[in-house]
Design a protein around this motif. Structure first.
Motif, PDB file in Angstrom:
ATOM      1  N   LYS A 152      15.976  29.701  -2.787  1.00 37.20           N
ATOM      2  CA  LYS A 152      16.345  31.020  -3.323  1.00 37.20           C
ATOM      3  C   LYS A 152      16.010  32.117  -2.313  1.00 37.20           C
ATOM      4  O   LYS A 152      16.826  32.984  -2.031  1.00 37.20           O
ATOM      5  N   ASP A 298       8.917  29.433  -4.239  1.00 39.94           N
ATOM      6  CA  ASP A 298      10.268  29.931  -4.029  1.00 39.94           C
ATOM      7  C   ASP A 298      10.910  30.340  -5.364  1.00 39.94           C
ATOM      8  O   ASP A 298      11.622  31.346  -5.440  1.00 39.94           O
ATOM      9  N   THR A 299      10.627  29.597  -6.406  1.00 38.35           N
ATOM     10  CA  THR A 299      11.196  29.890  -7.732  1.00 38.35           C
ATOM     11  C   THR A 299      10.441  31.013  -8.434  1.00 38.35           C
ATOM     12  O   THR A 299      11.031  31.991  -8.876  1.00 38.35           O
ATOM     13  N   ASP A 300       9.111  30.888  -8.482  1.00 38.73           N
ATOM     14  CA  ASP A 300       8.315  31.793  -9.325  1.00 38.73           C
ATOM     15  C   ASP A 300       8.169  33.193  -8.743  1.00 38.73           C
ATOM     16  O   ASP A 300       8.014  34.157  -9.497  1.00 38.73           O
ATOM     17  N   ASN A 303      10.748  35.535 -10.114  1.00 39.00           N
ATOM     18  CA  ASN A 303      10.782  35.776 -11.569  1.00 39.00           C
ATOM     19  C   ASN A 303      10.016  37.040 -11.943  1.00 39.00           C
ATOM     20  O   ASN A 303       9.167  37.510 -11.211  1.00 39.00           O
TER      21      ASN A 303
END
Length: 303
Positions: A152, A298-300, A303
């Motif tokens: 991401k 990379d994901t969190d 968010n």
């Protein structure tokens, strides 16, 4: 017979995704790479030595094979520095820089490890298998994963030069960074990740950036090696690794960092830091664990 073959083929086909998920890193490549980078042929990878130049070419060829782009010609950011110890000027030092664009953000995660070591002393070769062929090879393995599985965040993969002479490669990178420094969301540094008798890998930096710790704890639960925290509290003297390696240059620019590494061992900065003395199963597990942590970050962090 044909029917049985088709059944076996079906079972293998169904099982393959699970096997791929369990082993995200090409482990044979990982071991082959560290064996080469820490071989006598590379003579300890002292900046501007013949072996050091071979290491550069090896990393650049891998980046090219993986299809990485770069903000620098031939993946190479050249710079000069003077070594305070011997007064020698190194005018063709080089960081090797690859890049994978992110899918959802113009923010950047910089993933790095230094590829230089301290070279030779007479007939003794300081191969630097753990320090830091291991971090360089881990970076290459992560670059391969994210080249095939687009992250991401955009990710910059860097093999840094001249860490052993005073973190000159990291300093050159942050002083001539090809983007606004505000775009860098996180710095990941790996320096010595291939052996530990206690099966422990440290993630240093959460004292300064505590919002990263819950993400790492969740990503590492039940994994081996065991992810440890600490070595980053001010006032703890040599036990504080905040400025112990190249991540320090990003920390000084107020960029959050996580430094993955092990505690010093008896072979640190000796000719005994060789491929034969790494712990292959620990190394494989450590790189898989670091990858799981980076995937979670990379994901969190978006968010």
């Amino acid at each position: 017979m044909i029917r049985h073959f088709k059944i076996i083929l079906l079972i293998l086909t169904l099982a393959f995704p699970a096997l791929s998920e369990a082993q995200k890193i090409n482990q044979e490549q990982l071991i082959s790479d560290i064996k080469y980078l820490s071989s006598d042929e590379l003579e300890g990878r002292k900046p501007m030595s013949e072996g050091h130049l071979k290491a550069q070419e090896f990393i650049k060829e891998r980046f090219e094979k993986l299809g990485l782009s770069s903000q620098y010609d031939d993946f190479t950011q050249t710079f000069s520095f003077t070594n305070r110890r011997d007064g020698k000027t190194y005018d063709k030092a080089a960081n090797i820089v690859g890049f994978v664009p992110g899918s959802d953000s113009d923010k950047i995660i910089v993933v790095m490890g230094h590829y230089d070591h301290i070279g030779k002393n007479g007939d003794d070769i300081f191969n630097g298998a753990d320090d830091n062929a291991s971090g360089t090879v881990a970076m290459l393995a992560l670059a391969e994963y994210f080249a095939k599985n687009r992250p991401k965040h955009s990710m910059m993969f860097v093999a840094l030069d001249a860490e052993e002479m005073g973190m000159h490669g990291a300093r050159a990178l942050v002083n001539d960074f090809p983007f606004e420094m505000e775009q860098v969301k996180l710095n990941i540094n790996m320096d010595m990740v291939s052996r530990n008798d206690n099966n422990e890998l440290y993630a240093v930096g959460t004292y300064h950036y505590p919002f990263l710790k819950p993400i790492l704890e969740k990503a590492s639960t039940g994994k081996s090696p065991k992810l440890m925290f600490g070595h980053d509290e001010p006032g703890s003297g040599r036990d504080d690794w905040t400025n112990a390696s190249d991540h320090a240059q990003f920390h000084q620019k107020k960029v959050p960092f996580i430094y993955f590494g092990v505690e010093d061992h008896a072979d640190y900065h000796t000719p005994r830091d060789t491929f034969e003395n790494i712990q292959p199963e620990f190394f494989k597990g450590a790189v898989e664990l670091i990858l799981d942590c980076i995937i979670a970050l990379d994901t969190d962090l978006l968010n």
